[in-house]
Structure formats: C-alpha cells, structure tokens
Enzyme design. Structure first.
Site, PDB file in Angstrom:
ATOM      1  N   GLY A   1     -10.324   7.223  -4.412  1.00  0.00           N
ATOM      2  CA  GLY A   1      -8.977   6.748  -4.126  1.00  0.00           C
ATOM      3  C   GLY A   1      -8.909   5.263  -3.821  1.00  0.00           C
ATOM      4  N   ALA A   2      -7.795   4.659  -4.206  1.00  0.00           N
ATOM      5  CA  ALA A   2      -7.606   3.226  -3.969  1.00  0.00           C
ATOM      6  C   ALA A   2      -7.665   2.894  -2.486  1.00  0.00           C
ATOM      7  CB  ALA A   2      -6.268   2.776  -4.556  1.00  0.00           C
ATOM      8  N   ASP A   3      -7.150   3.797  -1.643  1.00  0.00           N
ATOM      9  CA  ASP A   3      -7.166   3.542  -0.202  1.00  0.00           C
ATOM     10  C   ASP A   3      -8.587   3.523   0.350  1.00  0.00           C
ATOM     11  OD1 ASP A   3      -7.311   6.260  -0.860  1.00  0.00           O
ATOM     12  OD2 ASP A   3      -6.358   6.910   1.000  1.00  0.00           O
TER      13      ASP A   3
ATOM     14  N   THR B   1       3.076  27.907  24.962  1.00  0.00           N
ATOM     15  CA  THR B   1       2.843  27.779  23.518  1.00  0.00           C
ATOM     16  C   THR B   1       2.756  26.323  23.085  1.00  0.00           C
ATOM     17  OG1 THR B   1       3.986  29.865  23.100  1.00  0.00           O
ATOM     18  CG2 THR B   1       3.736  28.383  21.239  1.00  0.00           C
TER      19      THR B   1
ATOM     20  N   GLY C   1       1.241   5.024   0.290  1.00  0.00           N
ATOM     21  CA  GLY C   1       0.585   6.236   0.750  1.00  0.00           C
ATOM     22  C   GLY C   1       1.468   7.447   0.531  1.00  0.00           C
ATOM     23  N   ASN C   2       0.936   8.617   0.809  1.00  0.00           N
ATOM     24  CA  ASN C   2       1.700   9.843   0.597  1.00  0.00           C
ATOM     25  C   ASN C   2       2.883   9.978   1.546  1.00  0.00           C
ATOM     26  OD1 ASN C   2       0.287  11.463  -1.550  1.00  0.00           O
ATOM     27  ND2 ASN C   2      -1.439  11.049  -0.202  1.00  0.00           N
ATOM     28  N   SER C   3       2.764   9.411   2.744  1.00  0.00           N
ATOM     29  CA  SER C   3       3.834   9.530   3.741  1.00  0.00           C
ATOM     30  C   SER C   3       4.595   8.232   3.956  1.00  0.00           C
ATOM     31  CB  SER C   3       3.261  10.000   5.083  1.00  0.00           C
ATOM     32  OG  SER C   3       2.652  11.260   4.966  1.00  0.00           O
TER      33      SER C   3
ATOM     34  N   ASP D   1       0.851  -1.188   0.000  1.00  0.00           N
ATOM     35  CA  ASP D   1       0.000   0.000   0.000  1.00  0.00           C
ATOM     36  C   ASP D   1       0.889   1.241   0.000  1.00  0.00           C
ATOM     37  OD1 ASP D   1      -2.202   1.757   0.300  1.00  0.00           O
ATOM     38  OD2 ASP D   1      -1.901   1.767   2.471  1.00  0.00           O
TER      39      ASP D   1
ATOM     40  N   ASP E   1      -9.627   6.996   8.481  1.00  0.00           N
ATOM     41  CA  ASP E   1      -8.213   6.732   8.208  1.00  0.00           C
ATOM     42  C   ASP E   1      -7.395   7.984   8.527  1.00  0.00           C
ATOM     43  OD1 ASP E   1      -5.737   5.969   7.218  1.00  0.00           O
ATOM     44  OD2 ASP E   1      -6.567   5.005   5.438  1.00  0.00           O
TER      45      ASP E   1
END
EC number: 2.7.1.33
Length: 255
Positions: free
Chosen positions: A107-109, A183, A8-10, A6, A129
């Site tokens: 998308g395939a995912d 912060t 993915g982008n990351s 699979d 997801d």
C-alpha cells in the site's frame, strides 16, 4: 510550496509544505462518490484559507488507498494546477528496497510511512498506523521487510455494534478498570486494552525478528487513544503527520 494529499479509507489529509516543514494541515471525511469537481472546490477552499494562488504551488503529491478516488483527485489537480500530481505507485523511486513477495501490492500508505521513518528517525524502525486498519510497517537498513495488518480500532468497534443484537455503540476511551462494571465500560475495556495488547504482541514478535533495535513511531487517528496503554509505544513518539512527511520525501526523490 508543495501540496501533499493522502487519501485514506476514512479521512483525506491535506498538508502544505514550505521546505520540509508543514505550515498547515486539513482533514476531511472520505466520501467515495464525490466528483473531481467537488474535490477541486475543497482544494481551492484550502488555497484561499492559506491566502495562496495556484501559481504558488510548485508541485502536488498524491497518495491513495482508495482507487475509486485516485482518478477523481488527479483530474481535480489537473484542473486547478494545469498538470497532474506525483502519485505514489509501483515504479517510483523510493530509496527503499521492497523485500516482499509482490512489491506492487504494498500500500501507498505503508511506503510513505517507512520512507518517513528512514528520513527522520533512523535506519531501523516500525511505523504503527492506527487508521481504518492498524498497520505495522518494518524498515531496516533501507529495506522494507514486511508488515502486519489488523482491523482498525473504529472498524472493530463498529463491527461489534453491527453484528450483535444488544451491544451499543460507545465512545472509545479507556475505562478506569479492565473489569467493566456495565456494558459500556466492558466494551471500552475490551477495545482499548484489547488493542493495546494486540499492538504489544505484534511489536514484540517483530522486534525479535530484527537485527537492530528499532525506533517505534505511531500515527493515525486512533493513536492517542491506544498508545498510552501499550508497553512499547510512547505518547511522545506519536507523529500525526508521518504519512504526509513520507509523501513529501517521495515527491522530492522523484523530481
């Protein structure tokens, strides 16, 4: 043994299935300019780790949301195994009716996730997801009804750091209070509790539009950091291999 990949982008997830069980899983960072030769070496390395030979792999299934890497992986798989992989793409058998305006753009995912929901969890469900994007895919009675897509947790946090002059990058985890006293804790509160609220808000709307009570399953790298702070999702229902399972089932449907 079936190999599933699979993209993915990351991250790139790779799993070996024996029957319908995952026997091993590997995760690599997505590098969009790597070559087919480099990816062939990675796959070959996992084979050696598993004490497997190319002949032990009966088939390879590939899902990708990164078009630039799809062809590189196809070439790598052809080189190693002598035949192309099964690829999740328009026209394959899914067992699911895609009820969207343009089924080819889904998308395939998302397809993998709703197929896994249908095969493993029931006739009505929502897959959340937590990846580079946060996606909500809805299936009911073997119909993919639609989805919601929001920025991912890490994507949003990085954008905050990139687009502001004084806000630092922080470790994304829940602070003790939503009232940040500095912060860092203020950013953590905004991201973690903000995404928990986003998830609950979208799920509440989607659930109201369904005829049946859905099973709610989450997956993706950020799930464990956000799910505990939502109202609708449960930690016990996190399935880290949901997309890979769907990919495996799609492979079987297309033999």
């Amino acid at each position: 043994m079936i190999l599933t990949i699979d993209i993915g982008n990351s991250n790139i997830d790779l799993a070996y299935f024996n029957g319908n069980k995952i026997v091993s899983h590997y995760e690599f960072e997505t590098k969009k300019f790597s070559t087919s030769y480099e990816y062939a070496l990675i796959i070959e390395w996992t084979l050696k780790r598993e004490k497997l030979q190319e002949k032990d792999i009966l088939g390879v299934a590939l899902s990708s949301v990164v078009p630039s890497l799809t062809s590189a992986f196809i070439d790598a798989i052809k080189y190693l195994f002598g035949k192309p992989p099964f690829v999740v793409e328009p026209g394959i058998k899914t067992g699911i009716s895609i009820e969207t305006e343009n089924p080819k753009e889904v998308g395939a995912d998302l397809i993998c996730n709703v197929v896994a929901i249908t095969e493993e969890y029931g006739h009505c469900g929502i897959a959340v997801d937590f990846g580079t994007a946060t996606t909500f895919s809805v299936v009911e009675k073997k119909k993919f009804l639609g989805a919601a897509i929001a920025p991912g947790v890490g994507t949003s946090a990085f954008a905050l750091f990139e687009k502001t002059a004084k806000l630092p990058q922080v470790d994304i985890k829940a602070p003790e209070s939503s009232l940040g006293k500095n912060t860092i804790s203020a950013i953590q509160a905004g991201i973690v509790y903000g995404f928990a609220g986003l998830v609950d808000g979208i799920l509440e709307r989607q659930i109201k539009e369904l005829k049946y009570k859905p099973v709610l399953v989450s997956t993706g790298g950020w799930a464990k950091r956000i799910v505990p702070y939502t109202k609708y999702l449960k930690e016990k229902d996190i399935d880290p291999y949901l997309t890979l399972k769907g990919l495996y089932y799609l492979y079987l449907k297309n033999l």
